[in-house]
Design a protein around this motif. Structure first.
Motif, PDB file in Angstrom:
ATOM      1  N   THR A   1      15.289  60.011  -6.144  1.00  9.62           N
ATOM      2  CA  THR A   1      16.748  60.084  -6.210  1.00  9.62           C
ATOM      3  C   THR A   1      17.351  58.691  -6.293  1.00  9.62           C
ATOM      4  OG1 THR A   1      16.803  62.166  -4.966  1.00  9.62           O
ATOM      5  CG2 THR A   1      18.839  60.857  -5.024  1.00  9.62           C
ATOM      6  N   LEU A   2      16.856  57.774  -5.490  1.00  9.22           N
ATOM      7  CA  LEU A   2      17.362  56.394  -5.532  1.00  9.22           C
ATOM      8  C   LEU A   2      17.137  55.775  -6.909  1.00  9.22           C
ATOM      9  CD1 LEU A   2      16.231  55.073  -2.030  1.00  9.22           C
ATOM     10  CD2 LEU A   2      18.577  55.516  -2.783  1.00  9.22           C
ATOM     11  N   ARG A   3      15.969  55.977  -7.469  1.00  7.58           N
ATOM     12  CA  ARG A   3      15.690  55.427  -8.798  1.00  7.58           C
ATOM     13  C   ARG A   3      16.595  56.048  -9.863  1.00  7.58           C
ATOM     14  NH1 ARG A   3      11.116  53.216 -11.182  1.00  7.58           N
ATOM     15  NH2 ARG A   3       9.797  51.962  -9.786  1.00  7.58           N
ATOM     16  N   ALA A   4      16.761  57.377  -9.775  1.00  6.26           N
ATOM     17  CA  ALA A   4      17.589  58.055 -10.779  1.00  6.26           C
ATOM     18  C   ALA A   4      19.051  57.664 -10.642  1.00  6.26           C
ATOM     19  CB  ALA A   4      17.431  59.569 -10.649  1.00  6.26           C
ATOM     20  N   ALA A   5      19.549  57.597  -9.393  1.00  6.62           N
ATOM     21  CA  ALA A   5      20.954  57.240  -9.184  1.00  6.62           C
ATOM     22  C   ALA A   5      21.239  55.824  -9.640  1.00  6.62           C
ATOM     23  CB  ALA A   5      21.315  57.407  -7.706  1.00  6.62           C
ATOM     24  N   ALA A   6      20.241  54.932  -9.499  1.00  7.32           N
ATOM     25  CA  ALA A   6      20.441  53.537  -9.882  1.00  7.32           C
ATOM     26  C   ALA A   6      20.623  53.368 -11.381  1.00  7.32           C
ATOM     27  CB  ALA A   6      19.265  52.694  -9.408  1.00  7.32           C
TER      28      ALA A   6
END
Length: 399
Positions: free
Chosen positions: A224-229
């Protein structure tokens, strides 16, 4: 062989009945092992009439292996000490079947003090041997299952921690992960990766719980962190996206949350600008090329996925030549150094950082690894450390 049922019964006194039909084999032998008396129980186990055993040597009834052990070890020990207790051996029946037994014996002495006879009891160990085999097999099965669980845990743990970091050119990076238990998947996580040609993402955190449940949250959090970034260059917005996902996936009856620091890195002149946002996580440490080590002011942020509309705190940091930023999980600060003592109870972490300032990312991670090893059993929780640094002037690759 004489049919035991055709022989006249022995005197049917209670004592004789007890001796003949005792729940164990009873024998009386000469000091050299020649049998003087054997009860019915022992004869029945081996398929002999007790009278046919008289004058036979006790050891001749044993299997070859047991006979060797008895004559070379047990018989001399019996003569020397006067007793044996619970010796494992095997007899051979008339049908050539091995009978596992436990032998207990002691020496009877005459009025002159010399051995006059050997008193021997024999207990059938068949059921116990079977039980021991079953127990051993169960233990082996449990060991195989434990090894399988350890392999799965290790494999899963590796899949949740990046095999390598991808910092921008000019920025050194190093990380270390300590797993408190080989049998459980830890809940700490970190990453450093490119977002765009001009920006990089960096994060480190700790999810609640351990094992498979924690692994599920860790995996969801990392991706999620990677995608949101990809869509957000504001660290606070990235944490809010993660908060929404965790609250949607894990409801109030089974809440799952994490503490995390997420940052965006941008090249700036000969250094790098970092914007960090923290959600309930211990603040990062800045170890400057010149001056005192200090915490980056992100205290006050709240855990991600736990509260409605949590507060996240952000701060900006510039890393110039010789500066180092260190992120860590609370396994480090909460390691026990005494019965009622934690490592960071009196700002020991800041003192530790200052004692290594200035430094580089590989050097401070190596020093932290040694610190963690010094805690021994006091290091009860998983611990992750991630550091980035800009090489000192004149030393582009660091020390």
């Amino acid at each position: 062989m004489t049919d035991p049922t055709s022989l006249p019964p022995r005197p049917a006194t209670p004592l004789h009945d007890f001796v003949d039909h005792a729940p164990c084999g009873l024998l009386l032998t000469e000091p050299d092992g020649r049998i003087l008396f054997a009860n019915n129980t022992f004869g029945r186990w081996l398929g002999y009439d007790p009278a046919d055993l008289v004058d036979r040597r006790f050891s001749d009834l044993l299997t070859v292996g047991s006979r060797i052990h008895y004559e070379t070890h047990f018989a001399p020990l019996l003569q020397m000490t006067g007793s044996l207790s619970g010796i494992a051996a095997e007899f051979l029946t008339t049908e050539r079947v091995k009978l596992p037994v436990f032998i207990t014996a002691n020496v009877a002495c005459g009025t002159d003090g010399r051995p006059s006879a050997l008193r021997i009891t024999v207990q059938d160990a068949s059921e116990r041997r079977s039980y021991e085999k079953e127990l051993l097999e169960a233990r082996r099965a449990a060991d195989r299952e434990r090894e399988r669980a350890q392999v799965l845990a290790t494999t899963l743990q590796r899949s949740l921690v990046p095999p390598s970091l991808f910092p921008p050119d000019g920025l050194l990076a190093a990380a270390h992960y300590h797993t408190a238990s080989r049998d459980d998947v830890g809940g700490d996580f970190y990453d450093l990766f490119p977002m765009t040609p001009q920006t990089w993402g960096i994060f480190l955190g700790d999810v609640s719980g351990k094992g498979a449940a924690a692994a599920a949250v860790t995996s969801l959090t990392r991706y999620t962190l990677r995608a949101a970034a990809v869509n957000e260059d504001d660290p606070v917005a990235v944490l809010r996206t993660l908060d929404s996902v965790l609250r949607h996936e894990f409801h109030s009856d089974d809440p799952r949350f994490c503490t995390v620091i997420f940052g965006v890195i941008r090249a700036s002149g000969r250094g790098f600008d970092l914007e960090l946002a923290a959600g309930g996580h211990p603040p990062a440490l800045l170890l400057p090329a010149h001056g005192q080590a200090h915490y980056v002011p992100t205290t006050g942020g709240q855990a991600v996925g736990l509260l409605k509309n949590p507060r996240f705190v952000s701060a900006r940091v510039h890393l110039g030549a010789g500066d180092t930023l260190v992120m860590y999980t609370d396994g480090l600060t909460e390691a026990r150094t005494g019965r009622d003592r934690r490592f960071d109870d009196y700002n020991e972490l800041l003192d530790f950082a200052q004692s290594h300032t200035p430094t580089t990312a590989p050097a401070i991670v190596s020093a932290t690894r040694e610190l963690l090893e010094s805690f021994g059993e006091g290091l009860e929780d998983d611990t992750a450390v991630l550091a980035v640094s800009v090489a000192p002037v004149g030393r582009p690759d660091g020390p």
